[in-house]
Design an enzyme around this catalytic site. Structure first.
Site, PDB file in Angstrom:
ATOM      1  CB  SER A 279      -0.956  -0.043   1.202  1.00 51.77           C
ATOM      2  OG  SER A 279      -1.883   1.021   1.143  1.00 51.77           O
TER       3      SER A 279
ATOM      4  CG  HIS B 171      -4.164  -1.045  -1.111  1.00 58.64           C
ATOM      5  ND1 HIS B 171      -4.065  -1.233   0.241  1.00 58.64           N
ATOM      6  CD2 HIS B 171      -4.778  -2.163  -1.597  1.00 58.64           C
ATOM      7  CE1 HIS B 171      -4.590  -2.397   0.573  1.00 58.64           C
ATOM      8  NE2 HIS B 171      -5.029  -2.984  -0.530  1.00 58.64           N
TER       9      HIS B 171
ATOM     10  CG  ASP C   8      -5.943  -5.562   2.197  1.00 64.21           C
ATOM     11  OD1 ASP C   8      -6.751  -6.481   2.452  1.00 64.21           O
ATOM     12  OD2 ASP C   8      -5.591  -5.263   1.041  1.00 64.21           O
TER      13      ASP C   8
END
Length: 342
Positions: free
Chosen positions: A167, A194, A287
């Site tokens: 991310s 992400h 996540d």
């Protein structure tokens, strides 16, 4: 109090951001810059905790501005984008390479509950970026010595597929990791990164220029091939089917994310079992953590990036805290570890 310096060439966009920041008692907007030169000068004078800026507008080239800030007054930078054009995608990717921390979609008007949640997530990310310790970029190629693993890791298994999740800070981390792998690296690699919508194609194109492997946006039901990196497309979960083909899913977001690292890790674990190596890199939140339990239950191997080399030690820290990690390695030591396992 988080001190923000704002630069946005869109009057409407600037108003939305000012309204959002003014509603948060933990945020103070200390200045507004109208162009790149003013932004650099104000960053040096005001020393904000974080710079929030759009990527392209009158007098604003986000790439050049990011380079100057990271050389003259290193400060966390958040790029804001809406309906990105090809030029904006290119400039944003270059800005990330130059030191910007993340690209976020412009927050919407707070009409619906979902839009209010998006605004809250945007503010939370900006505040988290203010805590990141950035370093000065000298305008030359990074010649810092490579970090080394604190201990040799020699798992007794053969990896046939690699799954990576990242991310915040991920683009630069993936550049480092993938750039160390040779052209003949035999295992296919699946990646969830992400990033703001509309940027995946440009991100993939950029990765192709900085590593020797083939990098592409994943397509449904294509057969995995060696020496290839498959990146999850916008708004689709990425996974693996038992017949070794790509799974793309429009299933609901997991933990607010689609694509989700948890979906990726669970899917590859179910399809490949012990033949999986899962890597969780720098990023906010957790996540992927729930998916790693599937990897370990089926005999796969899990690597987490260490704190010292993570831009944001969120996802790796959560995986470590959940006891779902086999090895904690500095970023430059991950690729050599992979080479020992394929």
């Amino acid at each position: 109090m988080i001190r923000i310096l704002l630069a946005d060439s869109s009057v409407t966009g600037r108003r939305l951001l000012l309204d959002l920041f003014s509603a948060d008692p933990a945020i103070a907007t200390v200045g507004e810059a109208g162009d790149g030169n003013s932004l650099v000068a104000m960053t040096k004078r005001l020393r904000p905790d974080v710079v929030v800026m759009d990527i392209d507008g009158p007098g604003m080239n986000g790439f050049d501005t990011t380079k100057r800030i990271m050389i003259e007054a290193p400060t966390p930078i958040v790029i804001v984008s809406s309906a990105p054009s090809e030029r904006q995608v290119e400039l944003s990717i270059l800005a990330l390479r130059a030191g910007a921390l993340t690209v976020l979609p412009r927050p919407p008007e707070p009409v619906s509950a979902a839009e209010r949640e998006q605004r809250q997530r945007f503010a939370a990310t900006v505040k988290a970026m203010a805590e990141v310790k950035v370093v000065r970029h000298w305008g030359t190629r990074d010649t810092a010595p490579r970090a080394r693993a604190t201990a040799e890791v020699r798992p007794q298994r053969h990896s046939r597929v690699v799954a990576i999740a990242a991310s915040t800070g991920g683009p630069a981390a993936l550049q480092t990791l993938l750039g160390q792998l040779p052209t003949e690296f035999p295992a296919p690699i699946l990646v969830v990164q992400h990033i703001a919508g509309g940027f995946i194609a440009g991100f993939t194109t950029w990765l192709n220029t900085v590593c020797s492997l083939r990098v592409k946006v994943a397509e449904a039901e294509e057969t995995l091939e060696p020496r290839t990196v498959y990146v999850a497309p916008d708004n689709r979960h990425l996974g693996l089917l038992p017949n070794w083909t790509v799974l793309l899913s429009a299933a609901p977001p997991l933990g607010g994310f689609r694509p989700s690292a948890t979906f990726l890790f669970q899917s590859v674990a179910q399809a490949a079992g012990r033949a999986v190596t899962a890597i969780i890199l720098t990023g906010m939140g957790r996540d992927g953590v729930d998916g790693l339990s599937f990897v370990r239950e089926r005999g796969g191997f899990v690597i987490a990036q260490d704190e010292a080399t993570s831009v944001v030690f969120g996802m790796p820290a959560a995986a470590i805290a959940a006891n779902q990690v086999d090895a904690i390695l500095p970023l430059p030591a991950i690729a050599p570890q992979l080479l020992d396992m394929v």
